[in-house]
Design a protein around this motif. Structure first.
Motif, PDB file in Angstrom:
ATOM      1  N   TYR A   1       4.700  -1.299  -1.479  1.00 51.56           N
ATOM      2  CA  TYR A   1       3.756  -2.349  -1.839  1.00 51.56           C
ATOM      3  C   TYR A   1       4.472  -3.498  -2.528  1.00 51.56           C
ATOM      4  CZ  TYR A   1       0.218   1.297  -1.172  1.00 51.56           C
ATOM      5  OH  TYR A   1      -0.566   2.303  -0.663  1.00 51.56           O
TER       6      TYR A   1
ATOM      7  N   SER B   1       0.290  -4.091  -6.396  1.00 47.24           N
ATOM      8  CA  SER B   1      -0.887  -4.555  -5.662  1.00 47.24           C
ATOM      9  C   SER B   1      -1.166  -3.609  -4.492  1.00 47.24           C
ATOM     10  CB  SER B   1      -0.628  -5.972  -5.120  1.00 47.24           C
ATOM     11  OG  SER B   1       0.295  -5.910  -4.032  1.00 47.24           O
ATOM     12  N   THR B   2      -2.093  -3.999  -3.639  1.00 47.33           N
ATOM     13  CA  THR B   2      -2.379  -3.229  -2.431  1.00 47.33           C
ATOM     14  C   THR B   2      -1.776  -3.896  -1.197  1.00 47.33           C
ATOM     15  OG1 THR B   2      -4.502  -4.362  -2.182  1.00 47.33           O
ATOM     16  CG2 THR B   2      -4.520  -2.251  -3.371  1.00 47.33           C
ATOM     17  N   ASN B   3      -0.942  -4.922  -1.391  1.00 41.38           N
ATOM     18  CA  ASN B   3      -0.301  -5.624  -0.274  1.00 41.38           C
ATOM     19  C   ASN B   3       0.880  -4.801   0.241  1.00 41.38           C
ATOM     20  OD1 ASN B   3      -2.057  -7.794  -0.647  1.00 41.38           O
ATOM     21  ND2 ASN B   3      -0.655  -8.805  -2.074  1.00 41.38           N
ATOM     22  N   ILE B   4       0.750  -4.287   1.458  1.00 40.79           N
ATOM     23  CA  ILE B   4       1.770  -3.418   2.045  1.00 40.79           C
ATOM     24  C   ILE B   4       2.861  -4.261   2.702  1.00 40.79           C
ATOM     25  CG2 ILE B   4       2.181  -1.667   3.821  1.00 40.79           C
ATOM     26  CD1 ILE B   4      -0.722  -0.727   3.354  1.00 40.79           C
TER      27      ILE B   4
END
Length: 173
Positions: free
Chosen positions: A115, A119-122
């Motif tokens: 990530y 965050s949840t941004n892969i």
């Protein structure tokens, strides 16, 4: 872009889906300082990874080529973990209040997600590929998906360090 990583007897090669070698990893095992070097297909050193001795959180430091130019470091998010969680800090992030990247996953299941920050941004994902080769020959093969605009060598280095930290489960953390 999808990459295939094969780990055999501690050696690692990264190829594209057509089998073309993109990266190789060579290591210095059984030395005072564990060291791995990520090479491009021509054998040129891109990154060197050093385990920092006597660190509480199993810290690894990554340098440009074989220089002393620190690029980033990786450490366990906490001392005791059921599922793997690693924090990645750019060299310029000296306070280490917030990580620049986070790796979460299960080495037992041979899968992880990288990530951006907390965050949840892969930015990348890895999972074990089950094949006849992995079962018969004992070669672990992984599929790695690297999202656009993410450095492939960086992701490979993170997965190598994840592997090293999880191979040492017999050692005290």
């Amino acid at each position: 872009m999808r990459k295939v990583m094969t780990i055999t007897d501690g050696n690692l090669a990264v190829s594209d889906v057509n089998g073309n070698i993109l990266f190789k990893v060579k290591g210095s095992f059984f030395t005072l300082h564990d060291k791995r070097v990520l090479l491009d297909a021509a054998g040129n050193p891109l990154l060197s990874m050093h385990q920092k001795m006597l660190s509480a959180h199993r810290r690894w430091e990554v340098y440009r080529g074989e220089s002393s130019d620190l690029l980033f470091s990786v450490k366990k998010s906490s001392m005791l973990q059921v599922r793997t969680s690693l924090d990645v800090f750019h060299a310029s992030n000296t306070s280490e209040d917030v990580c620049d990247f986070k790796i979460k996953g299960s080495w037992f299941e041979r899968s992880c997600i990288v990530y951006l920050g907390d965050s949840t941004n892969i930015v990348a994902q890895m999972h074990k590929k089950h094949s006849v080769q992995s079962i018969v020959l004992g070669k672990d093969t992984f599929m790695v998906t690297v999202y656009p605009h993410v450095d492939h060598a960086f992701i490979v280095a993170l997965i190598v360090i994840l592997n090293e930290i999880n191979e040492d489960r017999n050692d005290m953390d």
